[in-house]
Write a protein that holds these residues in place. Structure first.
Motif, PDB file in Angstrom:
ATOM      1  N   LEU A   1      98.583 -54.197  27.473  1.00  0.00           N
ATOM      2  CA  LEU A   1      96.608 -54.112  27.334  1.00  0.00           C
ATOM      3  C   LEU A   1      96.527 -53.096  28.231  1.00  0.00           C
ATOM      4  O   LEU A   1      95.708 -52.046  28.023  1.00  0.00           O
ATOM      5  CB  LEU A   1      96.148 -55.279  27.197  1.00  0.00           C
ATOM      6  CG  LEU A   1      96.749 -56.058  25.391  1.00  0.00           C
ATOM      7  CD1 LEU A   1      95.328 -57.285  25.582  1.00  0.00           C
ATOM      8  CD2 LEU A   1      96.198 -55.267  24.245  1.00  0.00           C
ATOM      9  N   LEU A   2      96.726 -53.184  29.553  1.00  0.00           N
ATOM     10  CA  LEU A   2      96.364 -51.769  30.908  1.00  0.00           C
ATOM     11  C   LEU A   2      97.039 -51.309  30.121  1.00  0.00           C
ATOM     12  O   LEU A   2      96.196 -50.336  30.712  1.00  0.00           O
ATOM     13  CB  LEU A   2      96.596 -53.495  31.693  1.00  0.00           C
ATOM     14  CG  LEU A   2      96.161 -54.466  31.979  1.00  0.00           C
ATOM     15  CD1 LEU A   2      96.494 -55.191  33.818  1.00  0.00           C
ATOM     16  CD2 LEU A   2      94.695 -54.287  32.000  1.00  0.00           C
TER      17      LEU A   2
ATOM     18  N   ALA B   1     100.670 -58.679  36.271  1.00  0.00           N
ATOM     19  CA  ALA B   1     100.247 -58.006  35.039  1.00  0.00           C
ATOM     20  C   ALA B   1     100.305 -56.095  35.162  1.00  0.00           C
ATOM     21  O   ALA B   1     100.613 -55.462  35.001  1.00  0.00           O
ATOM     22  CB  ALA B   1      99.294 -58.668  34.496  1.00  0.00           C
ATOM     23  N   GLY B   2      99.820 -56.301  36.823  1.00  0.00           N
ATOM     24  CA  GLY B   2      99.842 -54.639  36.556  1.00  0.00           C
ATOM     25  C   GLY B   2     100.994 -54.013  37.278  1.00  0.00           C
ATOM     26  O   GLY B   2     101.301 -52.786  37.131  1.00  0.00           O
ATOM     27  N   TYR B   3     101.758 -54.445  37.628  1.00  0.00           N
ATOM     28  CA  TYR B   3     103.082 -53.972  37.950  1.00  0.00           C
ATOM     29  C   TYR B   3     104.014 -53.573  36.383  1.00  0.00           C
ATOM     30  O   TYR B   3     104.312 -52.305  35.815  1.00  0.00           O
ATOM     31  CB  TYR B   3     104.349 -55.220  38.732  1.00  0.00           C
ATOM     32  CG  TYR B   3     105.763 -54.573  39.311  1.00  0.00           C
ATOM     33  CD1 TYR B   3     105.884 -53.741  40.385  1.00  0.00           C
ATOM     34  CD2 TYR B   3     106.756 -54.514  38.009  1.00  0.00           C
ATOM     35  CE1 TYR B   3     107.146 -53.217  40.568  1.00  0.00           C
ATOM     36  CE2 TYR B   3     108.093 -54.417  37.999  1.00  0.00           C
ATOM     37  CZ  TYR B   3     108.164 -53.967  39.928  1.00  0.00           C
ATOM     38  OH  TYR B   3     109.358 -53.057  40.108  1.00  0.00           O
ATOM     39  N   SER B   4     103.343 -54.876  35.329  1.00  0.00           N
ATOM     40  CA  SER B   4     103.950 -54.588  34.343  1.00  0.00           C
ATOM     41  C   SER B   4     103.179 -53.692  33.354  1.00  0.00           C
ATOM     42  O   SER B   4     103.726 -52.250  32.783  1.00  0.00           O
ATOM     43  CB  SER B   4     104.172 -55.777  32.931  1.00  0.00           C
ATOM     44  OG  SER B   4     104.801 -56.861  33.717  1.00  0.00           O
ATOM     45  N   MET B   5     101.901 -53.146  34.044  1.00  0.00           N
ATOM     46  CA  MET B   5     101.107 -52.141  33.564  1.00  0.00           C
ATOM     47  C   MET B   5     101.617 -50.412  33.993  1.00  0.00           C
ATOM     48  O   MET B   5     101.727 -49.961  33.133  1.00  0.00           O
ATOM     49  CB  MET B   5      99.632 -52.485  33.925  1.00  0.00           C
ATOM     50  CG  MET B   5      99.136 -51.142  33.611  1.00  0.00           C
ATOM     51  SD  MET B   5      97.695 -51.125  34.568  1.00  0.00           S
ATOM     52  CE  MET B   5      98.524 -50.234  36.601  1.00  0.00           C
ATOM     53  N   VAL B   6     102.555 -50.809  35.002  1.00  0.00           N
ATOM     54  CA  VAL B   6     102.630 -49.393  35.264  1.00  0.00           C
ATOM     55  C   VAL B   6     103.536 -48.460  34.946  1.00  0.00           C
ATOM     56  O   VAL B   6     104.272 -47.931  34.243  1.00  0.00           O
ATOM     57  CB  VAL B   6     103.036 -49.308  37.102  1.00  0.00           C
ATOM     58  CG1 VAL B   6     103.955 -48.136  37.865  1.00  0.00           C
ATOM     59  CG2 VAL B   6     101.425 -49.102  37.671  1.00  0.00           C
TER      60      VAL B   6
END
Length: 303
Positions: free
Chosen positions: A103-104, A179-184
């Motif tokens: 989603l991010l 979650a930011g790692y998955s976002m990247v």
């Protein structure tokens, strides 16, 4: 060519062949390989040996006990309970972390003026030490009704002290950080989706959901594979946040296999037993990773 010249030339040719056979890449890699063998391979092989002994971790006194450590693991209620906690944490973090990360990624992939700043903000927790994150969230999870998350939501929950809530509180902490790692990774996959396909789908009358379902999602298969693999492995060997936030408590409500093997080695002095737990954990992670790779790679082919 005279016989003397041929005699002198043959050894030179042989030397050149030997030099060519010795690839310079191996020569450059040799120091790193030696360090890797000493730091990784030797301790790993030694650990497998210690798993079949009763070594206390101090001195050279040890005896071979066969499969006794593994039998003790099956009869250890604390260790078996930690397996359930580890699996629950893994499933929760994998599902929620990758869902939030996707989603991010979709949000910051849109044409927003602040998308560069949002990417930095969402990725920032990843670079923070897990121990620091745990202490930060211990403050956020303050059981005082007027402080932290309780004060914000108007609740009276002991987030890390209630056995029915503590495990999920740890999961929320892990999701917030990674979650930011998955976002990247998802964002890298989104950048590789050709814009022409979306334009063609729009011309054919496809809506936003249809474009995502039939255009974007299949092309995100490699990113999904990487994210699921990394988050699953991270969840199965989770240690830092649990140890810093709850130390496995209250009771054994948040014990994971990693915290159990740490305590068995450095608190109770059962190094052989803890190594047996580590070996079981390593084999389990390898088996899960192999199944994931086989299934997800096949999905990439059919996507």
């Amino acid at each position: 060519m005279t016989p003397l010249t041929a005699f002198r030339t043959r050894p030179a040719r042989a030397a050149r062949r030997r030099l060519a056979a010795t690839s310079p890449s191996w020569l450059f890699a040799a120091p790193a390989l030696v360090v890797y063998a000493l730091v990784v391979l030797y301790p790993a092989v030694s650990g497998v040996v210690y798993a079949f002994t009763d070594w206390s971790g101090i001195g050279q006194d040890m005896s071979f006990v066969g499969l006794a450590n593994f039998a003790a693991l099956l009869g250890d209620e604390q260790a078996m309970g930690s397996i359930g906690n580890t699996l629950l944490l893994t499933v929760a973090t994998v599902v929620v972390q990758n869902g939030v990360g996707l989603l991010l990624a979709l949000g910051v992939h849109a044409k927003l003026k602040s998308r560069a700043l949002l990417r930095v903000i969402f990725f920032a927790p990843v670079v923070v030490s897990p121990v620091m994150v745990a202490f930060l969230w211990k403050y956020i999870y303050n059981p005082d009704p007027s402080a932290g998350l309780n004060g914000l939501l108007g609740l009276e929950v002991d987030w890390l002290g209630d056995p029915s809530v503590a495990l999920w509180s740890i999961a929320g902490m892990v999701v917030w950080q990674y979650a930011g790692y998955s976002m990247v990774i998802f964002l890298a996959g989104l950048e590789g989706v050709p814009r022409d396909l979306h334009e063609a789908a729009m011309i054919d009358g496809a809506g936003t959901w249809q474009r995502f379902r039939y255009v974007t999602w299949p092309l995100l298969a490699p990113a999904v594979t990487i994210n699921l693999m990394l988050s699953t492995i991270g969840g199965l060997k989770l240690f830092d946040q649990v140890f810093a936030a709850t130390n496995g408590g209250p009771g054994y409500a948040t014990e994971t296999l990693s915290t159990v093997l740490y305590k068995q080695a450095f608190v109770f002095g059962k190094f052989g037993y803890s190594t047996a737990i580590a070996l079981v954990l390593a084999l389990f992670v390898a088996a899960v990773s192999f199944v994931q790779v086989y299934y997800l790679r096949s999905r990439e082919v059919t996507a």
